[in-house]
Design a protein around this motif. Structure first.
Motif, PDB file in Angstrom:
ATOM      1  N   LYS A 100       0.822  -1.207   0.000  1.00  0.00           N
ATOM      2  CA  LYS A 100       0.000   0.000   0.000  1.00  0.00           C
ATOM      3  C   LYS A 100       0.859   1.263   0.000  1.00  0.00           C
ATOM      4  N   SER A 101       1.957   1.219   0.742  1.00  0.00           N
ATOM      5  CA  SER A 101       2.792   2.423   0.842  1.00  0.00           C
ATOM      6  C   SER A 101       3.308   2.850  -0.536  1.00  0.00           C
ATOM      7  N   TYR A 102       3.542   1.892  -1.407  1.00  0.00           N
ATOM      8  CA  TYR A 102       3.974   2.231  -2.774  1.00  0.00           C
ATOM      9  C   TYR A 102       2.807   2.728  -3.605  1.00  0.00           C
ATOM     10  N   GLU A 103       1.714   1.998  -3.487  1.00  0.00           N
ATOM     11  CA  GLU A 103       0.560   2.306  -4.331  1.00  0.00           C
ATOM     12  C   GLU A 103       0.042   3.720  -4.064  1.00  0.00           C
ATOM     13  N   VAL A 104       0.040   4.096  -2.809  1.00  0.00           N
ATOM     14  CA  VAL A 104      -0.420   5.435  -2.427  1.00  0.00           C
ATOM     15  C   VAL A 104       0.362   6.494  -3.207  1.00  0.00           C
ATOM     16  N   GLU A 105       1.666   6.267  -3.333  1.00  0.00           N
ATOM     17  CA  GLU A 105       2.508   7.237  -4.044  1.00  0.00           C
ATOM     18  C   GLU A 105       2.203   7.242  -5.541  1.00  0.00           C
ATOM     19  N   ALA A 106       1.996   6.050  -6.081  1.00  0.00           N
ATOM     20  CA  ALA A 106       1.773   5.959  -7.528  1.00  0.00           C
ATOM     21  C   ALA A 106       0.464   6.633  -7.932  1.00  0.00           C
ATOM     22  N   VAL A 107      -0.581   6.397  -7.172  1.00  0.00           N
ATOM     23  CA  VAL A 107      -1.876   6.944  -7.592  1.00  0.00           C
ATOM     24  C   VAL A 107      -1.954   8.459  -7.380  1.00  0.00           C
ATOM     25  N   LYS A 108      -0.979   9.014  -6.668  1.00  0.00           N
ATOM     26  CA  LYS A 108      -0.921  10.476  -6.485  1.00  0.00           C
ATOM     27  C   LYS A 108      -0.412  11.201  -7.727  1.00  0.00           C
TER      28      LYS A 108
END
Ligand code: BGC
Ligand code: BGC
Length: 638
Positions: A100-108
């Protein structure tokens, strides 16, 4: 009514009747995938495209470590992987948080393109201690049961999806021709047809969206499987040496020296079946074909895989595989990307890859069309996975990770994977009410599981959640039966002879070239165990835990019964179920069993006409208890 109120009402009416501001087609799940892909592609900058083609290893970019997660957004990174090492993360919650910590950054990011996180769940979600760990593929090959393998694929996808990890670098569809290879157990069999059947069943199970799940948002892939390693990984020649740090691999990542017809006949069918089953990513092999690295083989990657086989998904490199193409990094990248690699498992120095790519595009050494083709393929898989609509894990699935139901499936797989090699004096099945059973040798879930479990090279200690074979035995015996255990078979305080002894012997875990081994005879410690136990028991049963057939010829006569259990995984109790006759032996050999080291490589493709002492100890397909098989005639071949 006041005039202002009229005006206000009018405005409200106009606004609610005005056509809705339509969002971008790529954000609309009701649009066909190709429409979404083209729309998104048309909005992307070159930097964003190159980012999609970049896969970074977790420890090189992790928000939990030295680097800042904003690197994900800064470079528009399209994918992150965790390699074999769990880096001390063993809980489901750790992995859920990490993904999740990665995905949060990507979708930003500007266009909000989700990244895809990938791991090697080669026999269950092996990073998580508590997940269901199935037999390694070699054991599944012994079951000959595609429906079982399909279910295992589905359960593995479910357990990974629980953590928000939708991408698995599995199944390995290698067709190993030489059991000295450290990846033999990752292959279902030395037989192309069997590998083809079981691997496509796995892909279907892993990728099919379960009924009633996600269908409303257009998701057509439940999770993403990756047949690997394209192509010929299991056909390398002994001694076509590869240096990995301080290790010399004798077979792994070596050279496959066969003509094209042989390459196609032995190794291509699993890929054709995988494509037909909907595979949307394929990993390239570290190995070479007649001296040229697979990562540079344009003909095989582009013409054959994408052209002839009709593969619509994306090709991912293996771990740093592009670097091996040429000592000059620029040349290596240009050659590999032009050969047809769509995503680079970099894994460490992603800025260098990104800069090199930009340079190559500027110089015209990699065309815009090639970049678009690569990105199109990656985006297609991401849309099909429903990542744009639901980029995170599915917490509803957390309850299923390592659940009783999933473990029951694994235990069933263990039972079906056992191959009975010898059974004299009715040693098997064991009577549950026998007075005493002496058990010696291995008592570790880690050893049972082998490589790619908790860590890259596996875990020797008994720390994996599950049951050992010994625990399974203790669970099943009658109330008046005593079970004594000693790892070395030392039962000094037990006087007299026990009716039954079980020696559990085999290999310590290994992965990849670390397991390349010329001498496949039993370890000295195993001989000690067998010899210590023999005089203490009436009937001796030897249970082998190994990633391949071992050379047991010299010990064969010492024991009454021999059972190959391969690497059964977390549910060791499944072995006991069959030893005590609650279930029959049904497994058949997925590999030819050699009589001596000197015979290697030995397989169905080169042993058909061998007879007498030149023949294998047990042929491919052998297994007592399965219809039609006869005990072998013992030949003294000293
Ligand atoms: C990684 C593995 C990888 C290997 C490559 C290890 O450190 O954990 O995932 O396959 O290196 O050689
Ligand atoms: C292995 C692959 C694996 C990758 C990522 C490589 O070393 O050859 O099978 O998927 O590492 O862990």
């Amino acid at each position: 009514m006041k005039r202002t109120t009229y005006l206000l009402l009018l405005v409200v009416l106009l606004v609610s009747c005005a056509p809705k501001s339509r969002s971008a087609p790529y954000k609309d799940p009701s649009q066909p995938v190709d429409v979404r892909v083209e729309d998104l592609l048309s909005r992307m900058t070159m930097e964003e495209k190159i980012g999609q083609m970049t896969q970074v290893e977790n420890n090189s970019i992790s928000p939990y470590y030295l680097f800042s997660p904003s690197e994900i957004a800064k470079y528009f990174i399209g994918s992150v992987l965790s390699g074999g090492n769990s880096s001390g993360f063993y809980l489901l919650a750790d992995w859920t948080g990490l993904a999740k910590s990665y995905e949060v950054e990507a979708v930003k990011t500007r266009l909000g393109i989700p990244l895809i996180f990938g791991v090697d769940s080669v026999h269950g979600f092996g990073h998580v201690n508590g997940a269901t760990i199935f037999p390694q593929n070699i054991g599944l090959g012994a079951t000959r049961d595609p429906e079982l393998v399909r279910q295992i694929g589905q359960v593995t996808a479910e357990e990974m999806r629980a953590a928000g990890i939708p991408w698995n670098f599995a199944p390995c569809v290698a067709v190993p021709q030489d059991i000295r290879w450290g990846r033999t157990y990752e292959g279902f069999s030395e037989d192309t047809a069997l590998v083809t059947e079981l691997s496509s069943a796995y892909i279907q199970g892993f990728q099919t969206v379960p009924k009633g799940y996600g269908s409303s948002d257009g998701q057509t892939l439940y999770a993403l499987a990756t047949p690997k390693h394209y192509i010929g990984d299991g056909g390398t020649a002994w001694g076509s040496i590869h240096q990995y740090m301080y290790h010399q691999y004798m077979l792994d990542t070596g050279d496959t020296q066969v003509d094209e017809a042989t390459l196609r006949r032995l190794f291509l069918p699993p890929y054709q079946a995988a494509v037909n089953s909907g595979a949307m990513s394929v990993m390239v092999s570290f190995s070479s074909w007649n001296g040229v690295k697979m990562h540079a083989q344009r003909y095989l990657l582009t013409d054959v895989l994408k052209g002839e086989l009709g593969f619509q998904g994306f090709v991912v490199s293996d771990w740093g595989g592009i670097n091996q193409v040429d000592p000059d990094y620029y040349k290596a990248v240009v050659t590999a990307i032009n050969a047809g690699i769509d995503m680079n498992m970099v894994p460490y120095y992603y800025q260098m890859f990104i800069d090199t790519m930009k340079q190559a595009v500027m110089n015209g050494d990699i065309t815009q069309e090639r970049i678009d083709d690569a990105v199109r393929r990656i985006l297609r898989a991401k849309f099909m996975l429903g990542l744009f609509e639901n980029p995170y894990g599915d917490s509803r699935l957390a309850m299923t990770v390592g659940s009783d139901e999933h473990r029951a499936l694994a235990r069933q797989a263990v039972r079906k994977s056992l191959v009975l090699l010898k059974n004299d004096n009715n040693a098997l099945p064991i009577d549950k009410n026998v007075s005493t059973i002496l058990v010696a040798g291995i008592n570790s879930t880690g050893v049972q599981a082998g490589g790619w479990t908790l860590d890259w090279q596996g875990e020797q200690r008994n720390t994996l959640v599950g049951t050992t074979i010994l625990e399974g035995i203790q669970e099943l015996v009658g109330p008046n039966t005593q079970v004594l255990y000693n790892n070395l078979g030392q039962f000094a305080s037990f006087s007299g002879k026990a009716p039954v002894g079980i020696a559990i012997v085999g290999e310590v875990p290994y992965a990849e070239g670390m397991g390349d081994r010329a001498d496949l005879t039993l370890y000295k410690v195993d001989l000690t165990v067998i010899n210590a136990l023999r005089p203490k028991v009436d009937k001796l049963i030897v249970v082998i835990l190994s990633g391949r057939p071992l050379v047991i010829t010299d010990q064969y006569q010492t024991a009454d019964a021999w059972v190959a259990t391969w690497l059964p995984g977390s549910e060791g109790a499944g072995v006991a179920d069959v030893l005590f006759g609650d279930y029959p032996f049904v497994g058949k050999l997925p590999y030819t069993w050699p009589r001596s080291n000197d015979q290697l490589p030995l397989n169905i493709n080169n042993s058909a006409n061998l007879t007498g002492c030149a023949a294998p100890l047990f042929p491919f397909g052998y297994g007592l208890g399965s219809a039609g098989s006869q005990p072998i005639e013992w030949l003294n071949c000293q």
